[in-house]
Design a protein around this motif. Structure first.
Motif, PDB file in Angstrom:
ATOM      1  N   LYS A  84      -3.673  -1.018 -13.783  1.00  0.00           N
ATOM      2  CA  LYS A  84      -2.669  -0.173 -14.423  1.00  0.00           C
ATOM      3  C   LYS A  84      -1.446   0.014 -13.527  1.00  0.00           C
ATOM      4  O   LYS A  84      -0.499   0.715 -13.894  1.00  0.00           O
ATOM      5  N   LEU A  85      -1.499  -0.598 -12.344  1.00  0.00           N
ATOM      6  CA  LEU A  85      -0.408  -0.512 -11.364  1.00  0.00           C
ATOM      7  C   LEU A  85      -0.077   0.932 -11.006  1.00  0.00           C
ATOM      8  O   LEU A  85       1.084   1.336 -10.926  1.00  0.00           O
ATOM      9  N   THR A  86      -1.132   1.708 -10.788  1.00  0.00           N
ATOM     10  CA  THR A  86      -0.982   3.073 -10.277  1.00  0.00           C
ATOM     11  C   THR A  86      -1.728   3.174  -8.953  1.00  0.00           C
ATOM     12  O   THR A  86      -2.612   2.354  -8.670  1.00  0.00           O
ATOM     13  N   LEU A  87      -1.393   4.167  -8.154  1.00  0.00           N
ATOM     14  CA  LEU A  87      -2.025   4.318  -6.851  1.00  0.00           C
ATOM     15  C   LEU A  87      -3.469   4.789  -6.978  1.00  0.00           C
ATOM     16  O   LEU A  87      -3.767   5.725  -7.721  1.00  0.00           O
ATOM     17  N   ASN A  88      -4.359   4.135  -6.225  1.00  0.00           N
ATOM     18  CA  ASN A  88      -5.736   4.595  -6.145  1.00  0.00           C
ATOM     19  C   ASN A  88      -5.793   5.887  -5.337  1.00  0.00           C
ATOM     20  O   ASN A  88      -4.880   6.192  -4.559  1.00  0.00           O
ATOM     21  N   LYS A  89      -6.865   6.632  -5.486  1.00  0.00           N
ATOM     22  CA  LYS A  89      -6.959   7.987  -4.925  1.00  0.00           C
ATOM     23  C   LYS A  89      -6.671   8.039  -3.416  1.00  0.00           C
ATOM     24  O   LYS A  89      -5.800   8.782  -2.960  1.00  0.00           O
ATOM     25  N   THR A  90      -7.412   7.261  -2.632  1.00  0.00           N
ATOM     26  CA  THR A  90      -7.237   7.327  -1.182  1.00  0.00           C
ATOM     27  C   THR A  90      -5.870   6.812  -0.766  1.00  0.00           C
ATOM     28  O   THR A  90      -5.229   7.373   0.127  1.00  0.00           O
ATOM     29  N   THR A  91      -5.408   5.752  -1.412  1.00  0.00           N
ATOM     30  CA  THR A  91      -4.088   5.207  -1.088  1.00  0.00           C
ATOM     31  C   THR A  91      -2.995   6.232  -1.392  1.00  0.00           C
ATOM     32  O   THR A  91      -2.009   6.345  -0.658  1.00  0.00           O
ATOM     33  N   LYS A  92      -3.182   6.988  -2.452  1.00  0.00           N
ATOM     34  CA  LYS A  92      -2.220   8.036  -2.788  1.00  0.00           C
ATOM     35  C   LYS A  92      -2.187   9.104  -1.702  1.00  0.00           C
ATOM     36  O   LYS A  92      -1.118   9.598  -1.324  1.00  0.00           O
ATOM     37  N   GLU A  93      -3.348   9.465  -1.165  1.00  0.00           N
ATOM     38  CA  GLU A  93      -3.419  10.461  -0.086  1.00  0.00           C
ATOM     39  C   GLU A  93      -2.677   9.956   1.151  1.00  0.00           C
ATOM     40  O   GLU A  93      -1.939  10.713   1.806  1.00  0.00           O
ATOM     41  N   ILE A  94      -2.869   8.676   1.458  1.00  0.00           N
ATOM     42  CA  ILE A  94      -2.199   8.100   2.621  1.00  0.00           C
ATOM     43  C   ILE A  94      -0.688   8.059   2.393  1.00  0.00           C
ATOM     44  O   ILE A  94       0.102   8.366   3.289  1.00  0.00           O
ATOM     45  N   HIS A  95      -0.286   7.704   1.190  1.00  0.00           N
ATOM     46  CA  HIS A  95       1.144   7.668   0.854  1.00  0.00           C
ATOM     47  C   HIS A  95       1.774   9.050   1.028  1.00  0.00           C
ATOM     48  O   HIS A  95       2.856   9.179   1.625  1.00  0.00           O
ATOM     49  N   GLU A  96       1.113  10.080   0.540  1.00  0.00           N
ATOM     50  CA  GLU A  96       1.639  11.443   0.666  1.00  0.00           C
ATOM     51  C   GLU A  96       1.724  11.858   2.133  1.00  0.00           C
ATOM     52  O   GLU A  96       2.675  12.511   2.549  1.00  0.00           O
ATOM     53  N   TYR A  97       0.725  11.465   2.908  1.00  0.00           N
ATOM     54  CA  TYR A  97       0.692  11.793   4.339  1.00  0.00           C
ATOM     55  C   TYR A  97       1.860  11.114   5.070  1.00  0.00           C
ATOM     56  O   TYR A  97       2.503  11.722   5.940  1.00  0.00           O
ATOM     57  N   CYS A  98       2.153   9.873   4.704  1.00  0.00           N
ATOM     58  CA  CYS A  98       3.184   9.099   5.396  1.00  0.00           C
ATOM     59  C   CYS A  98       4.604   9.544   5.044  1.00  0.00           C
ATOM     60  O   CYS A  98       5.533   9.354   5.849  1.00  0.00           O
ATOM     61  N   LYS A  99       4.779  10.105   3.865  1.00  0.00           N
ATOM     62  CA  LYS A  99       6.127  10.457   3.412  1.00  0.00           C
ATOM     63  C   LYS A  99       6.840  11.403   4.371  1.00  0.00           C
ATOM     64  O   LYS A  99       8.062  11.357   4.504  1.00  0.00           O
ATOM     65  N   ALA A 100       6.074  12.243   5.058  1.00  0.00           N
ATOM     66  CA  ALA A 100       6.676  13.230   5.949  1.00  0.00           C
ATOM     67  C   ALA A 100       6.894  12.703   7.367  1.00  0.00           C
ATOM     68  O   ALA A 100       7.450  13.408   8.215  1.00  0.00           O
ATOM     69  N   ILE A 101       6.456  11.465   7.627  1.00  0.00           N
ATOM     70  CA  ILE A 101       6.550  10.923   8.983  1.00  0.00           C
ATOM     71  C   ILE A 101       7.348   9.619   8.940  1.00  0.00           C
ATOM     72  O   ILE A 101       6.826   8.576   8.540  1.00  0.00           O
ATOM     73  N   PRO A 102       8.613   9.636   9.347  1.00  0.00           N
ATOM     74  CA  PRO A 102       9.485   8.456   9.244  1.00  0.00           C
ATOM     75  C   PRO A 102       8.914   7.192   9.881  1.00  0.00           C
ATOM     76  O   PRO A 102       9.051   6.102   9.326  1.00  0.00           O
ATOM     77  N   LEU A 103       8.270   7.330  11.041  1.00  0.00           N
ATOM     78  CA  LEU A 103       7.725   6.163  11.726  1.00  0.00           C
ATOM     79  C   LEU A 103       6.667   5.474  10.866  1.00  0.00           C
ATOM     80  O   LEU A 103       6.620   4.243  10.776  1.00  0.00           O
ATOM     81  N   LEU A 104       5.840   6.257  10.188  1.00  0.00           N
ATOM     82  CA  LEU A 104       4.793   5.687   9.352  1.00  0.00           C
ATOM     83  C   LEU A 104       5.366   5.032   8.109  1.00  0.00           C
ATOM     84  O   LEU A 104       4.811   4.068   7.585  1.00  0.00           O
ATOM     85  N   ASN A 105       6.493   5.545   7.643  1.00  0.00           N
ATOM     86  CA  ASN A 105       7.140   4.924   6.487  1.00  0.00           C
ATOM     87  C   ASN A 105       7.569   3.490   6.785  1.00  0.00           C
ATOM     88  O   ASN A 105       7.631   2.651   5.894  1.00  0.00           O
TER      89      ASN A 105
END
Length: 295
Positions: free
Chosen positions: A167-188
């Motif tokens: 369905k081209l949507t984020l899986n649960k764990t990947t979504k958690e990692i994405h949210e975590y990375c959004k606040a950290i420029p280096l991880l982006n």
């Protein structure tokens, strides 16, 4: 960074537009300079060639996904299960350290790396032993918890999560990692998430892709055996990353040194065949392969 496709129809159109003829045109231009620089040396039987610039070390030969384009998906994988001995792993890393390896390195090839419970530990060892190398990792993310992600990310230069979801949507764990990375420029900058589907049609993988049998011979050489080394869990070396089942074994690191294998007669013969006018026709698995990869 997220590689995003608006919807599946747009995604399919994008894939279809970037077909093999376009790839051939682009990569012939990239190959020309490299061929002119290095290929003549192989016909002169040079003793040594430049060291590989990429090495894949597969520590476990299993994947937990069902992708129809992959010969290593869990429904069709015919490999005998193998987990790399830690002693062999440490020996390979020590040999890379001895030559001051500065190229790309990853601890996977045709597998899901986190099926190996030692993966975080191994990545730390590689990072500390080879500080000048480029450390990257591909994973489908299904076994990558947020805790494990925070454990390993500092030791990687790049982490690519292939988010397989039809369905081209984020899986649960990947979504958690994405949210975590959004606040950290280096991880982006470090983390890339690619929307993928289980039913993509990609390259023929040496004629072994389950969903692509209509292969055609490509009149173009391939740089992989000139640039890449692929180590299987038993220490044997595959022709390239497309040699999923080890149909063309070029050496054995339980008996040979890494650099000696790279400069061996087996590797030299393969390179000379690929550098000849018949290029891919000279090697069985290559004659069925339409993969065009440059590293």
């Amino acid at each position: 960074m997220i590689i995003k496709h608006v919807d599946q129809s747009v995604y399919k159109k994008f894939i279809n537009l970037f077909d093999i003829d376009v790839q051939l045109f682009i990569n012939k231009l990239r190959l020309f300079k490299w061929e002119k620089t290095y290929f003549p040396k192989f016909f002169c039987r040079e003793k040594h060639i430049p060291l590989f610039t990429s090495i894949e070390i597969e520590t476990i030969n299993r994947c937990n996904e069902t992708c129809s384009f992959c010969p290593a998906n869990k429904h069709v994988d015919r490999r005998e299960f193998k987990l790399m001995d830690e002693e062999l792993f440490l020996s390979i890393i020590a040999q890379l350290k001895k030559v001051s390896y500065k190229g790309k390195i990853c601890l996977h090839s045709n597998n899901e790396p986190f099926l190996d419970d030692r993966m975080v530990h191994f990545i730390k060892i590689v990072s500390e032993s080879l500080p000048n190398a480029f450390h990257y990792l591909y994973t489908n993310g299904t076994l990558l918890t947020l805790h494990k992600f925070t454990e390993v990310i500092d030791y990687l230069d790049e982490l690519i999560i292939d988010n397989y979801n039809d369905k081209l949507t984020l899986n649960k764990t990947t979504k958690e990692i994405h949210e975590y990375c959004k606040a950290i420029p280096l991880l982006n900058k470090k983390v890339k998430i690619a929307f993928r589907t289980h039913h993509e049609i990609l390259s023929s993988r040496g004629g072994n892709a389950p969903n692509k049998q209509d292969t055609r011979l490509i009149n173009l050489s391939c740089l992989l055996p000139f640039r890449q080394m692929v180590v299987r869990p038993d220490g044997k070396l595959s022709l390239c990353c497309n040699d999923v089942w080890g149909q063309c074994t070029l050496g054995d690191l339980t008996k040979q040194r890494l650099v000696d294998v790279w400069n061996s007669e087996q590797y030299r013969n393969v390179r000379e065949k690929l550098a000849s006018k018949k290029n891919r026709q000279n090697i069985n698995i290559c004659s069925k392969c339409d993969a065009i990869l440059f590293i």
